[in-house]
Design a protein around this motif. Structure first.
Motif, PDB file in Angstrom:
ATOM      1  N   LEU A  52       9.113  -1.588  -0.451  1.00  0.00           N
ATOM      2  CA  LEU A  52       9.157  -3.194  -0.467  1.00  0.00           C
ATOM      3  C   LEU A  52       7.903  -3.741  -0.210  1.00  0.00           C
ATOM      4  O   LEU A  52       7.161  -3.324   0.484  1.00  0.00           O
ATOM      5  CB  LEU A  52      10.195  -3.645   0.569  1.00  0.00           C
ATOM      6  N   PRO A  53       7.619  -4.839  -0.890  1.00  0.00           N
ATOM      7  CA  PRO A  53       6.161  -5.585  -0.920  1.00  0.00           C
ATOM      8  C   PRO A  53       6.334  -6.522   0.553  1.00  0.00           C
ATOM      9  O   PRO A  53       7.511  -6.779   0.968  1.00  0.00           O
ATOM     10  CB  PRO A  53       5.973  -6.101  -2.039  1.00  0.00           C
ATOM     11  N   ASP A  54       5.388  -7.269   0.737  1.00  0.00           N
ATOM     12  CA  ASP A  54       5.336  -8.156   1.561  1.00  0.00           C
ATOM     13  C   ASP A  54       6.232  -9.467   1.215  1.00  0.00           C
ATOM     14  O   ASP A  54       6.453  -9.569  -0.024  1.00  0.00           O
ATOM     15  CB  ASP A  54       4.037  -8.733   1.887  1.00  0.00           C
ATOM     16  N   ARG A  55       6.923 -10.210   1.931  1.00  0.00           N
ATOM     17  CA  ARG A  55       7.735 -11.127   1.250  1.00  0.00           C
ATOM     18  C   ARG A  55       7.317 -12.312   0.856  1.00  0.00           C
ATOM     19  O   ARG A  55       7.855 -12.917   0.072  1.00  0.00           O
ATOM     20  CB  ARG A  55       8.463 -11.868   3.011  1.00  0.00           C
ATOM     21  N   LEU A  87      -5.517  -1.638  -4.594  1.00  0.00           N
ATOM     22  CA  LEU A  87      -5.352  -2.883  -3.666  1.00  0.00           C
ATOM     23  C   LEU A  87      -4.640  -2.420  -2.297  1.00  0.00           C
ATOM     24  O   LEU A  87      -3.668  -1.782  -2.345  1.00  0.00           O
ATOM     25  CB  LEU A  87      -4.412  -3.780  -4.495  1.00  0.00           C
ATOM     26  N   GLU A  88      -5.260  -3.202  -1.324  1.00  0.00           N
ATOM     27  CA  GLU A  88      -4.479  -3.123   0.027  1.00  0.00           C
ATOM     28  C   GLU A  88      -3.208  -4.009   0.019  1.00  0.00           C
ATOM     29  O   GLU A  88      -3.361  -5.222  -0.267  1.00  0.00           O
ATOM     30  CB  GLU A  88      -5.454  -3.459   1.085  1.00  0.00           C
ATOM     31  N   ARG A  89      -2.127  -3.557   0.253  1.00  0.00           N
ATOM     32  CA  ARG A  89      -0.909  -4.150   0.257  1.00  0.00           C
ATOM     33  C   ARG A  89       0.011  -3.873   1.436  1.00  0.00           C
ATOM     34  O   ARG A  89      -0.109  -2.658   2.035  1.00  0.00           O
ATOM     35  CB  ARG A  89       0.197  -4.048  -0.759  1.00  0.00           C
ATOM     36  N   THR A  90       1.058  -4.739   2.166  1.00  0.00           N
ATOM     37  CA  THR A  90       1.768  -4.372   2.929  1.00  0.00           C
ATOM     38  C   THR A  90       2.869  -3.525   2.090  1.00  0.00           C
ATOM     39  O   THR A  90       3.541  -3.990   1.270  1.00  0.00           O
ATOM     40  CB  THR A  90       2.525  -5.558   3.503  1.00  0.00           C
ATOM     41  N   VAL A 150       1.444   2.559  -9.006  1.00  0.00           N
ATOM     42  CA  VAL A 150       1.872   3.468  -7.804  1.00  0.00           C
ATOM     43  C   VAL A 150       1.996   2.582  -6.726  1.00  0.00           C
ATOM     44  O   VAL A 150       0.970   1.893  -6.692  1.00  0.00           O
ATOM     45  CB  VAL A 150       0.905   4.959  -7.777  1.00  0.00           C
ATOM     46  N   VAL A 151       2.810   2.893  -5.827  1.00  0.00           N
ATOM     47  CA  VAL A 151       2.835   2.202  -4.333  1.00  0.00           C
ATOM     48  C   VAL A 151       2.725   3.205  -3.394  1.00  0.00           C
ATOM     49  O   VAL A 151       3.710   4.453  -3.574  1.00  0.00           O
ATOM     50  CB  VAL A 151       4.249   1.476  -4.285  1.00  0.00           C
ATOM     51  N   MET A 152       1.709   3.197  -2.616  1.00  0.00           N
ATOM     52  CA  MET A 152       1.931   4.473  -1.313  1.00  0.00           C
ATOM     53  C   MET A 152       2.181   3.828  -0.198  1.00  0.00           C
ATOM     54  O   MET A 152       1.513   2.519   0.299  1.00  0.00           O
ATOM     55  CB  MET A 152       0.341   5.061  -1.611  1.00  0.00           C
ATOM     56  N   ALA A 153       2.652   4.646   0.596  1.00  0.00           N
ATOM     57  CA  ALA A 153       2.804   4.252   1.994  1.00  0.00           C
ATOM     58  C   ALA A 153       2.446   5.273   2.939  1.00  0.00           C
ATOM     59  O   ALA A 153       2.366   6.497   2.497  1.00  0.00           O
ATOM     60  CB  ALA A 153       4.658   4.114   2.283  1.00  0.00           C
TER      61      ALA A 153
END
Length: 312
Positions: free
Chosen positions: A100-103, A263-266, A283-286
């Motif tokens: 999930l991304p930042d709100r 990119l830096e993302r929450t 791609v989304v990385m946690a």
């Protein structure tokens, strides 16, 4: 949105606002129970469909509509968790909860990238960070439902028992078992949020520079990388063990895709990274940071799980 109180009478349903105000609570509950935003949305839609399938007289006999909606949604989730476990056993590659991304960055995933209604956004707290959700995946459906309802949403065990269909004592045992799983998975070396963000930022810079030594220094020697490609042929099907091996694969990926923008993302309320190609999230990385090293990386490439993410 308006709904007639009875067909053809021209009056608006006075309870609609109160009923629809429960939507965010239901989305939050269903996502934590299922680990999938798409499935959570389906559960909430089905829950409301069952409410409006009743007559006005039937609705008026329900003392607490909010409690009724929560009970129905929880039971639907309990049924889905059983079938989901079977589906995920046949999933190609690892199955990772939907990130999930930042709100502020939610989109519908539809043409035009319209912003999602606030009622459909999941509250980002410790109960949705990726490490926590992954542990939830190891629980039985009954454990997961009892734990989330009691420990996260603060329902009494008597209320949980009515939903799950077991005794309060049994539900207490289920929640206790779930807590043990959580404690076993947690590392006592908690890393402050600011330090986690710095480590992920340094990781991003080292990846962009294709600096293997810098990446290795940021990864725990026994780090694990897990990729969810949703069956994509190019996805790593098995976990990658070892910090050095992860670093080499990432540098190789950066060389093969020079147009990759990182990119830096929450991600689920924690510092994470998003890799885009041509402005589209690929791609989304946690990350799970322990001490001053990255212990685990979860990389989601399944396009179906990237719908809420901003595109360019």
């Amino acid at each position: 949105m308006t709904t007639p109180s009875e067909p053809g009478d021209g009056r608006l349903d006075p309870s609609l606002s109160a009923i629809m105000s429960e939507r965010r609570q239901l989305i939050n509950l269903a996502y934590r129970l299922l680990g999938s935003l798409a499935d959570a949305e389906d559960v909430v839609q089905e829950t409301y469909a069952r409410w409006y399938a009743m007559s006005r007289r039937q609705q008026e006999t329900i003392e607490s509509p909010g409690a009724w909606l929560t009970t129905v949604a929880s039971r639907i989730c309990l049924d889905l968790l059983g079938s989901a476990r079977a589906r995920r056993e046949h999933y190609v590659g690892a199955w990772i909860p939907e990130p999930l991304p930042d709100r502020t960055e939610w989109t519908t995933g539809r043409p035009g990238g319209a912003t999602v209604d606030p009622a459909d956004r999941v509250t980002l707290d410790e109960s949705v960070n990726m490490a926590f959700l992954v542990v939830l995946e190891s629980m039985t459906p009954a454990e997961r439902v009892a734990f989330i309802l009691h420990d996260v949403f603060r329902y009494s065990f008597a209320e949980v028992a009515e939903i799950v269909g077991r005794t309060p004592a049994a539900c207490r045992q289920l929640a206790s078992s779930a807590r043990r799983r959580i404690r076993t998975s947690q590392d006592p070396s908690a890393t402050p949020a600011a330090q986690r963000a710095d480590i992920v930022r340094n990781f991003k810079q080292a990846w962009e520079a294709k600096d293997i030594d810098a990446l290795i220094s940021l990864l725990a020697p026994d780090a694990t990388g897990i990729a969810d490609g949703g069956g994509l042929v190019s996805a790593e099907l098995d976990p990658i063990d070892g910090g050095e091996q992860i670093a080499r694969i990432l540098v190789d990926l950066a060389r093969k895709a020079p147009d990759l923008t990182i990119l830096e993302r929450t991600v689920n309320g924690q510092p994470g990274l998003v890799a885009q190609q041509d402005g589209v999230t690929a791609v989304v990385m946690a990350f799970d940071v322990v001490g001053d090293r990255i212990k685990r990386i979860w990389a989601v490439r399944n396009p179906e799980k990237l719908r809420p993410w901003t595109t360019g």
